[in-house]
Design a protein around this motif. Sequence first.
Motif, PDB file in Angstrom:
ATOM      1  N   LEU A 341      17.516 -33.865 -37.455  1.00 38.55           N
ATOM      2  CA  LEU A 341      16.625 -34.299 -36.374  1.00 38.55           C
ATOM      3  C   LEU A 341      15.740 -35.456 -36.815  1.00 38.55           C
ATOM      4  CD1 LEU A 341      15.332 -33.820 -33.547  1.00 38.55           C
ATOM      5  CD2 LEU A 341      13.796 -32.194 -34.664  1.00 38.55           C
ATOM      6  N   LEU A 342      15.133 -35.336 -37.982  1.00 35.63           N
ATOM      7  CA  LEU A 342      14.181 -36.342 -38.443  1.00 35.63           C
ATOM      8  C   LEU A 342      14.862 -37.607 -38.937  1.00 35.63           C
ATOM      9  CD1 LEU A 342      11.796 -33.922 -40.367  1.00 35.63           C
ATOM     10  CD2 LEU A 342      11.349 -35.035 -38.163  1.00 35.63           C
ATOM     11  N   ALA A 343      16.143 -37.526 -39.277  1.00 37.55           N
ATOM     12  CA  ALA A 343      16.870 -38.703 -39.751  1.00 37.55           C
ATOM     13  C   ALA A 343      17.437 -39.532 -38.613  1.00 37.55           C
ATOM     14  CB  ALA A 343      18.001 -38.283 -40.686  1.00 37.55           C
ATOM     15  N   ASP A 344      17.360 -39.023 -37.397  1.00 36.21           N
ATOM     16  CA  ASP A 344      17.881 -39.741 -36.227  1.00 36.21           C
ATOM     17  C   ASP A 344      16.717 -40.425 -35.515  1.00 36.21           C
ATOM     18  OD1 ASP A 344      18.959 -40.635 -33.853  1.00 36.21           O
ATOM     19  OD2 ASP A 344      20.154 -38.822 -33.514  1.00 36.21           O
ATOM     20  N   PRO A 345      16.633 -41.746 -35.586  1.00 35.49           N
ATOM     21  CA  PRO A 345      15.492 -42.452 -34.964  1.00 35.49           C
ATOM     22  C   PRO A 345      15.368 -42.202 -33.470  1.00 35.49           C
ATOM     23  CG  PRO A 345      16.739 -43.912 -36.409  1.00 35.49           C
ATOM     24  CD  PRO A 345      17.555 -42.663 -36.251  1.00 35.49           C
ATOM     25  N   THR A 346      16.465 -41.879 -32.808  1.00 34.84           N
ATOM     26  CA  THR A 346      16.407 -41.657 -31.363  1.00 34.84           C
ATOM     27  C   THR A 346      15.907 -40.257 -31.011  1.00 34.84           C
ATOM     28  OG1 THR A 346      18.703 -40.854 -31.239  1.00 34.84           O
ATOM     29  CG2 THR A 346      18.346 -43.242 -31.079  1.00 34.84           C
ATOM     30  N   GLU A 347      15.929 -39.334 -31.959  1.00 31.44           N
ATOM     31  CA  GLU A 347      15.517 -37.965 -31.685  1.00 31.44           C
ATOM     32  C   GLU A 347      14.239 -37.563 -32.401  1.00 31.44           C
ATOM     33  OE1 GLU A 347      18.587 -35.172 -32.529  1.00 31.44           O
ATOM     34  OE2 GLU A 347      19.802 -35.729 -30.801  1.00 31.44           O
ATOM     35  N   ARG A 348      13.868 -38.269 -33.450  1.00 29.81           N
ATOM     36  CA  ARG A 348      12.794 -37.828 -34.337  1.00 29.81           C
ATOM     37  C   ARG A 348      11.476 -37.662 -33.592  1.00 29.81           C
ATOM     38  NH1 ARG A 348       8.540 -39.487 -37.354  1.00 29.81           N
ATOM     39  NH2 ARG A 348       8.579 -41.572 -36.432  1.00 29.81           N
ATOM     40  N   PRO A 349      10.859 -36.467 -33.641  1.00 30.42           N
ATOM     41  CA  PRO A 349       9.531 -36.293 -33.051  1.00 30.42           C
ATOM     42  C   PRO A 349       8.474 -36.923 -33.956  1.00 30.42           C
ATOM     43  CG  PRO A 349      10.326 -34.229 -33.966  1.00 30.42           C
ATOM     44  CD  PRO A 349      11.431 -35.205 -34.132  1.00 30.42           C
ATOM     45  N   GLU A 367      25.555 -34.856 -49.843  1.00 32.22           N
ATOM     46  CA  GLU A 367      26.481 -35.235 -50.905  1.00 32.22           C
ATOM     47  C   GLU A 367      27.933 -35.049 -50.460  1.00 32.22           C
ATOM     48  OE1 GLU A 367      26.920 -34.643 -55.745  1.00 32.22           O
ATOM     49  OE2 GLU A 367      25.605 -33.310 -54.592  1.00 32.22           O
ATOM     50  N   LEU A 368      28.173 -34.084 -49.570  1.00 29.42           N
ATOM     51  CA  LEU A 368      29.509 -33.872 -49.013  1.00 29.42           C
ATOM     52  C   LEU A 368      29.820 -34.830 -47.866  1.00 29.42           C
ATOM     53  CD1 LEU A 368      29.678 -29.956 -48.782  1.00 29.42           C
ATOM     54  CD2 LEU A 368      30.836 -31.419 -50.442  1.00 29.42           C
ATOM     55  N   ASP A 369      28.842 -35.620 -47.448  1.00 29.18           N
ATOM     56  CA  ASP A 369      28.959 -36.479 -46.266  1.00 29.18           C
ATOM     57  C   ASP A 369      29.183 -35.626 -45.017  1.00 29.18           C
ATOM     58  OD1 ASP A 369      28.877 -38.822 -44.848  1.00 29.18           O
ATOM     59  OD2 ASP A 369      30.970 -39.373 -45.234  1.00 29.18           O
ATOM     60  N   ALA A 370      28.395 -34.541 -44.920  1.00 26.47           N
ATOM     61  CA  ALA A 370      28.567 -33.595 -43.815  1.00 26.47           C
ATOM     62  C   ALA A 370      27.315 -33.441 -42.960  1.00 26.47           C
ATOM     63  CB  ALA A 370      28.982 -32.230 -44.364  1.00 26.47           C
ATOM     64  N   LEU A 371      26.280 -34.261 -43.189  1.00 23.19           N
ATOM     65  CA  LEU A 371      25.128 -34.246 -42.297  1.00 23.19           C
ATOM     66  C   LEU A 371      25.479 -34.952 -40.991  1.00 23.19           C
ATOM     67  CD1 LEU A 371      22.033 -34.963 -44.590  1.00 23.19           C
ATOM     68  CD2 LEU A 371      22.646 -32.802 -43.482  1.00 23.19           C
ATOM     69  N   THR A 372      24.848 -34.523 -39.918  1.00 25.98           N
ATOM     70  CA  THR A 372      25.157 -35.100 -38.611  1.00 25.98           C
ATOM     71  C   THR A 372      24.578 -36.504 -38.449  1.00 25.98           C
ATOM     72  OG1 THR A 372      25.238 -32.905 -37.584  1.00 25.98           O
ATOM     73  CG2 THR A 372      24.842 -34.789 -36.123  1.00 25.98           C
ATOM     74  N   ALA A 373      23.330 -36.693 -38.875  1.00 25.49           N
ATOM     75  CA  ALA A 373      22.623 -37.942 -38.556  1.00 25.49           C
ATOM     76  C   ALA A 373      22.593 -38.942 -39.707  1.00 25.49           C
ATOM     77  CB  ALA A 373      21.184 -37.621 -38.126  1.00 25.49           C
ATOM     78  N   LEU A 374      23.077 -38.568 -40.871  1.00 28.39           N
ATOM     79  CA  LEU A 374      22.939 -39.448 -42.036  1.00 28.39           C
ATOM     80  C   LEU A 374      24.219 -39.395 -42.859  1.00 28.39           C
ATOM     81  CD1 LEU A 374      20.569 -41.178 -43.172  1.00 28.39           C
ATOM     82  CD2 LEU A 374      20.106 -39.295 -44.752  1.00 28.39           C
ATOM     83  N   ARG A 375      24.882 -40.551 -42.990  1.00 28.03           N
ATOM     84  CA  ARG A 375      26.092 -40.611 -43.791  1.00 28.03           C
ATOM     85  C   ARG A 375      25.751 -40.726 -45.273  1.00 28.03           C
ATOM     86  NH1 ARG A 375      30.892 -41.893 -41.329  1.00 28.03           N
ATOM     87  NH2 ARG A 375      31.658 -41.121 -43.350  1.00 28.03           N
ATOM     88  N   ARG A 376      26.635 -40.203 -46.098  1.00 26.40           N
ATOM     89  CA  ARG A 376      26.450 -40.333 -47.538  1.00 26.40           C
ATOM     90  C   ARG A 376      26.361 -41.812 -47.921  1.00 26.40           C
ATOM     91  NH1 ARG A 376      30.980 -37.421 -50.387  1.00 26.40           N
ATOM     92  NH2 ARG A 376      32.185 -39.211 -49.678  1.00 26.40           N
ATOM     93  N   GLY A 377      25.370 -42.130 -48.736  1.00 25.40           N
ATOM     94  CA  GLY A 377      25.133 -43.511 -49.140  1.00 25.40           C
ATOM     95  C   GLY A 377      24.040 -44.193 -48.343  1.00 25.40           C
TER      96      GLY A 377
END
Length: 443
Positions: A341-349, A367-377
């Motif tokens: 939620l907080l990593a998505d600029p469009t959703e972050r409260p 590290e697995l590249d499995a977060l929804t809003a933030l890609r690994r790297g």
Amino acid sequence: MTSVVFVHGTGVRAKSYENSFARVAAGLGRVRPGIRVVRCFWGEEHGASLGLGGASVPPRAKSRGVGGDAPLGEVRGEVLDEDDPLAVWALLEVDPLAELREFAEAAKARRGGGARPGFAPGRQDPWQAVAGKVRGLSLEAVTGGESPGAATGDAGSPAAVTGGRASLDELVSDLAPHLGPAAGRVAHEISRALGGLPPADGIEAIAARAVYALAVQRAEGPHGDDEPLAVDGADRDTVVGAFTDQLGGTGRGGFAARAAKGVAVRALNSYLSPLSSLAHTFRGRITGKSVPASGDILRYQVRGAGVRAAIRTAVREAAEGGGGPVVLLAHSLGGIACVDLLADPTERPPEVELLVTVGSQAPFLYELDALTALRRGEPLPGSFPRWINVYDEQDLLGFVGEKIFPDRVTDWRVTTRQPFPRAHTSYFAHQRLYELLAPELPK
């Protein structure tokens, strides 16, 4: 007024959330009186369930599988380290009487073959005397003693408890209704298995652990349906030490009496042999019980928007109701959802000033590249709030973030002195966590 929004993790439903919420509210209230704790319960609406009644679970077959594979029950389990107290507690989590039964077998082996020796008329069987002491165990020695000390090593600093004996009192309250039946069951086992045998050293600590483990098991419901008790290891050891003292042992000086050393390792080895087969026998019930825990994670990966929307709504209501900054305190899967939620600029409260994740897998998923809003790297956005990440080395579901997000995450290591999986559910019973949080919460 600062508001702390408590976001639960995987597998939590209404009753267990309310129990955890009350514990968190009390813990924060002890270190920051007047703090406002706000609910964020998403499990009922957005959690997983077997919508078709478990139709996908295969029935238990009595024959071998295709290709003549050996039954899993023939596969031997790993050996328990007899010097590891957490391994012993992991055994007692599964079978509270395992140590006691193995102690009885060892006592019979020392006696050798033949009938049990008799005793002179009028002389009480020593094991009946032990059983009587077990039935008389009381928690008064715990409630009347000094407040327990905490382990060192939390967040790299000594863990002197200043919050009093609140967590110990909570544990005593949870156990009190179940102590009598648990002690009676252990006393019966001592009389049945050891009656008529010569005296043997080491029973006191083993009986004390068995009574404690049975009381905890009863407190968690007849089938383990209730939320696991959140218990700090120091509080557990205080209760078991008091029981051991009442039985005439010296449990506070060491985990196991020398005469009983190795009992637990033999108990686990004898127990694990049929374990896999037993698990398959009850697979339907086990699967149904595990669905909330594992299913919530799977469901979040494909339908997590509802959970994040619930958190965003709770933050907005907390900000409007408290008029001050908002802190997100999130456990396990709740921490993943908060990071997304907080990593998505469009959703972050924007009201969130501090994120505290506890026993969370967010760094691992990144590290697995499995977060929804933030890609690994990708780095955390500049607008991402200050982030404190709490973990216990015994919690296999807790991960660290400082190396994943340098200079953006602060890791705190706490020591609940519990084996996994209880280490994952005991953070909020650990008084040191609240003491560490107190100065970090915005005013």
